[in-house]
Each structure stands twice: as structure tokens, then as C-alpha cells.
Design an enzyme around this catalytic site. Structure first.
Site, PDB file in Angstrom:
ATOM      1  N   ASP A   1       0.853  -1.185   0.000  1.00  0.00           N
ATOM      2  CA  ASP A   1       0.000   0.000   0.000  1.00  0.00           C
ATOM      3  C   ASP A   1       0.893   1.240   0.000  1.00  0.00           C
ATOM      4  O   ASP A   1       2.110   1.141   0.086  1.00  0.00           O
ATOM      5  CB  ASP A   1      -0.953  -0.006   1.193  1.00  0.00           C
ATOM      6  CG  ASP A   1      -0.226  -0.013   2.528  1.00  0.00           C
ATOM      7  OD1 ASP A   1       0.982   0.265   2.551  1.00  0.00           O
ATOM      8  OD2 ASP A   1      -0.868  -0.298   3.545  1.00  0.00           O
TER       9      ASP A   1
ATOM     10  N   ASP B   1      -8.040  -7.708   0.968  1.00  0.00           N
ATOM     11  CA  ASP B   1      -7.021  -7.902   2.009  1.00  0.00           C
ATOM     12  C   ASP B   1      -7.568  -7.396   3.331  1.00  0.00           C
ATOM     13  O   ASP B   1      -8.453  -6.531   3.363  1.00  0.00           O
ATOM     14  CB  ASP B   1      -5.742  -7.133   1.675  1.00  0.00           C
ATOM     15  CG  ASP B   1      -5.839  -5.670   2.077  1.00  0.00           C
ATOM     16  OD1 ASP B   1      -5.302  -5.285   3.130  1.00  0.00           O
ATOM     17  OD2 ASP B   1      -6.497  -4.894   1.343  1.00  0.00           O
TER      18      ASP B   1
ATOM     19  N   CYS C   1     -11.986 -28.302   7.507  1.00  0.00           N
ATOM     20  CA  CYS C   1     -10.799 -27.551   7.101  1.00  0.00           C
ATOM     21  C   CYS C   1      -9.600 -28.482   6.905  1.00  0.00           C
ATOM     22  O   CYS C   1      -9.408 -29.427   7.681  1.00  0.00           O
ATOM     23  CB  CYS C   1     -10.464 -26.486   8.149  1.00  0.00           C
ATOM     24  SG  CYS C   1      -9.024 -25.468   7.727  1.00  0.00           S
TER      25      CYS C   1
ATOM     26  N   CYS D   1      -6.371 -27.360   6.927  1.00  0.00           N
ATOM     27  CA  CYS D   1      -5.145 -26.690   7.352  1.00  0.00           C
ATOM     28  C   CYS D   1      -4.356 -27.544   8.342  1.00  0.00           C
ATOM     29  O   CYS D   1      -4.865 -28.511   8.923  1.00  0.00           O
ATOM     30  CB  CYS D   1      -5.461 -25.317   7.964  1.00  0.00           C
ATOM     31  SG  CYS D   1      -6.003 -25.351   9.687  1.00  0.00           S
TER      32      CYS D   1
ATOM     33  N   CYS E   1      -5.978 -27.830  11.903  1.00  0.00           N
ATOM     34  CA  CYS E   1      -7.155 -28.695  12.002  1.00  0.00           C
ATOM     35  C   CYS E   1      -6.809 -30.165  11.782  1.00  0.00           C
ATOM     36  O   CYS E   1      -7.475 -31.051  12.320  1.00  0.00           O
ATOM     37  CB  CYS E   1      -8.213 -28.258  10.999  1.00  0.00           C
ATOM     38  SG  CYS E   1      -9.001 -26.685  11.434  1.00  0.00           S
TER      39      CYS E   1
ATOM     40  N   HIS F   1      -5.022 -21.347  10.697  1.00  0.00           N
ATOM     41  CA  HIS F   1      -6.387 -21.770  10.374  1.00  0.00           C
ATOM     42  C   HIS F   1      -7.198 -20.642   9.734  1.00  0.00           C
ATOM     43  O   HIS F   1      -7.847 -20.850   8.697  1.00  0.00           O
ATOM     44  CB  HIS F   1      -7.118 -22.275  11.609  1.00  0.00           C
ATOM     45  CG  HIS F   1      -8.576 -22.453  11.363  1.00  0.00           C
ATOM     46  ND1 HIS F   1      -9.080 -23.492  10.604  1.00  0.00           N
ATOM     47  CD2 HIS F   1      -9.641 -21.674  11.693  1.00  0.00           C
ATOM     48  CE1 HIS F   1     -10.395 -23.349  10.497  1.00  0.00           C
ATOM     49  NE2 HIS F   1     -10.762 -22.268  11.156  1.00  0.00           N
TER      50      HIS F   1
END
Length: 369
Positions: A92, A265, A303, A305, A308, A334
Site C-alpha cells: 500500500d 485484504d 478444514c 489446514c 485442524c 487456520h
């Protein structure tokens, strides 16, 4: 070097599938981009980001200018080498951070004088300076310096701000020196439809590689944000990526994609993770609550990930209560994977022309009205 490939448009909504090509690779849209404010996504390694299929991340111009300094990052070979991330990066302009320092800054046509939040030292950030910093950092996508007005704001002030943002954009374009960085313009206009239209027309007239919608998710009710998207997106070109800045709650990601937004974002997923709150397919879970003391199921059984697949709610709650760093790491992994996977599901729904049905099913399961 930079190309937005429009792959498919949903015939029932404004949603679309795309792919943006950059010097450090391509990323699919719609996409959620994790935020690495200080050249690091908090509590997450680059290896974690790769494993969760993050295709692009953000870094913050203001914070890196304050510490360690853009010249040091340039000396290190640019952000990609400095932080060991070989995929696309977006920076940014620092505008939002400067304007959030309401009591420490002074806006003029030349730029913004402000005091550092770190040590109170005085600095001046102009469009030219912002681009100098971003050129030194070396991200693939860089943002123009703009003014993000607060909510609520008077019409006359927002109109002046829109005109100033356009003038600052022209100065950013003149100052931009690197062909391997795509400069995106930012559309402002507060909560006024006519000013959003004016800003969009003024910014798009510069034929840039992409465009962002700024000044939303600044405290306004979500229906107003969606209204502003509805009156802004139609004035943005079909053949360029559209980026909604600072928006990252699951409902806003889906609603934004429905309205034709390509890039999102937000610091939200890692921020709430550090406080013990996680997204799940059944809604938010405050895993530090006593109800999960003996819950040996994963954060979200749907999930894939690392957290998890390997740990229970009870274990992560224990880590939180013990103030162990691993709690923030696992919850952050996660939450980021949840949003990245959500956008994978959104892309698949667009491809199969069932995004409205996906939205309705997801909102019902997540607990949105």
C-alpha cells in the site's frame, strides 16, 4: 509483464474469474491476500503461507519506511529477498496509516506532515516520497498515495479530497520509475455515490494496470458499503483487476465477489486469531471459552489446514490460556487458510455458475442472516 486475464463472467451476477500475471508469478481471482504489515504475516512463516496456498501477500509502506527503512530493504535486494517470499507482493502507499494518525498529522496539497507512532519524530510523506519508498521496496503491485477520509464526513470535504487524490495520482504516475511494478490507482468518494462515480472516472482515465476501491470498511454499516460498491464497480474497466482495500470478513468477501471485486485484504483473520477467535464452516468460534475445555475435535472438521489436521480445540484453548505463542500460530494458520479456501470455493462456484446458491448456503451455515 502485467496482464489481467478475464476467464469467465457469471451471467447472473457481476462476479468474474480472472488471473493477474506479475514478474513473480500469477494469482487467481477473486482472491484474499494475507497482510504482512512489517514484511511478515504475524505468527506465520513463508513456508506456512505456501502450504496454505497463499498466492500473493501485502506489506505496509508506512511501517517499513518507519522501520527498518526502505533504503535498507533496497540494499537487501528488495522485499522478496528480504522476507524470502518468491510469489507476488503488493504494497500500500502508507496513506491509510498516515491518515489514521488523526492527531499527529497535517494534510496539505504538497503532502502530509506527521509524527511517527514509534518515537514522535517528524516526517513528511508526499506522493513522490511514497512512490520512492515503494520503488525501493520492490513489490509487484504498488498503490498510489491517496487520502482516505473518515466516516462520517461532510460532502464538501469529501469532494475536495477526491480532487486532491486525483491530483496526487498524477504526481505518483510522474514519479513512478520502475516498469516491473504495476501502479494501481485508488478510487475514493466516501459514502456519496456521485463522488464515487467522479473519482472512478478520473482515476480510470489514466489507463493503469489495475484499480482499487478505498475508503470503505471504515466504520460504515455494511449495507452502505455494498451500496457504494454497486455504484462504483460499473465505472471500473472489465479488463483490469479491481481491488477492495481493507475488507476481509467472510460475508464481505462473498458479497464483494458477487459485485465484481477481484482482490481483497485485511488484518482481521490474524488479529482475531491472536485473541482466540476462529472462523469455521459453522460460524465464528471463540476457542478460549470454557465450553471447549474438553472439546477434542478440530477447530473446523471441514478444514484442511495444518492446525485442524493435527490439533484439537481443547489443546489450542490450553495454549491460549497458558499464553503460549503456538496458540497464535495455529489459530492464524487456520483463519488464513479458511479465507483462502473460501475464495477457492467462490472461484469454483463462479466457474459452475452457482455463486448465488453458494452464497445462500454458506451464509446459512455460517450464521449470517
Amino acid at each position: 509483464m502485467f496482464e489481467f486475464e478475464l476467464i469467465k463472467e457469471d451471467p447472473r451476477t457481476k462476479a468474474r474469474l480472472g488471473k493477474f500475471h506479475t514478474p513473480h508469478g500469477s494469482f487467481d481471482t477473486p482472491i484474499f491476500m494475507p497482510v504482512g504489515t512489517q514484511a511478515t504475516v504475524k505468527a506465520i512463516t513463508p513456508r506456512d503461507l505456501e502450504e496454505m496456498q497463499a498466492e500473493i501477500i501485502l506489506a505496509n509502506t508506512y511501517h517499513l519506511y518507519m522501520r527498518p527503512g526502505h533504503e535498507l530493504v533496497k540494499e537487501a535486494g528488495g522485499l522478496h529477498k528480504f522476507m524470502n517470499w518468491n510469489r507476488p507482493i503488493l504494497t500500500d502507499s502508507g496513506g491509510f496509516q498516515v491518515f489514521s494518525l488523526a492527531d499527529l498529522r497535517n494534510i496539505k496539497e504538497e503532502g502530509v506532515s506527521f509524527q511517527s507512532h514509534l518515537d514522535g519524530s517528524r516526517h513528511f510523506l508526499s506522493p513522490e516520497k511514497a512512490i520512492e519508498i515503494e520503488n525501493a521496496l520492490g513489490a509487484d503491485i504498488i498503490m498510489a498515495f491517496d487520502e482516505c477520509v473518515s466516516y462520517p464526513a461532510e460532502y464538501d470535504y469529501v469532494k475536495q479530497s477526491v480532487d486532491r487524490t486525483t491530483r496526487w495520482l498524477h504526481r505518483c504516475i510522474d514519479a513512478h520509475k520502475r516498469e516491473d511494478q504495476a501502479l494501481f490507482g485508488i478510487i475514493q468518494g466516501g459514502m456519496y455515490a456521485d463522488l464515487r462515480k467522479k473519482s472512478a472516472e478520473d482515476v480510470v482515465a489514466n489507463d493503469l494496470p489495475g484499480y482499487a476501491i478505498g475508503g470503505l470498511s471504515v466504520g460504515e454499516p455494511k449495507p452502505i458499503m455494498y451500496e457504494m460498491l454497486d455504484c462504483t464497480v460499473p465505472f471500473m474497466p472489465q479488463n483490469k483487476p479491481r481491488y477492495l482495500m481493507g475488507v476481509g470478513s467472510p460475508d464481505c468477501l462473498v458479497e464483494g465477489a458477487l459485485r465484481g471485486v477481484d482482490m481483497f485484504d485485511c488484518v482481521l483473520p490474524t488479529r482475531i486469531a491472536r485473541n482466540g477467535t476462529v472462523f469455521t464452516s459453522q460460524g465464528k468460534v471463540v476457542v478460549r471459552n470454557a465450553a471447549y475445555e474438553r472439546d477434542f475435535s478440530p477447530l473446523d472438521p471441514e478444514c484442511d489446514c495444518y492446525a485442524c489436521q493435527n490439533f484439537s480445540r481443547a489443546y489450542i484453548r490450553h495454549l491460549l490460556k497458558a499464553n503460549e505463542i503456538l496458540a497464535s500460530i495455529l489459530a492464524s494458520i487456520h483463519n488464513l487458510r479458511f479465507l483462502i479456501h473460501l475464495m477457492e470455493q467462490v472461484r469454483e462456484a463462479i466457474r459452475e455458475e452457482r455463486l448465488i446458491e453458494f452464497r445462500n448456503d454458506f451464509f446459512k451455515k455460517f450464521g449470517y442472516e
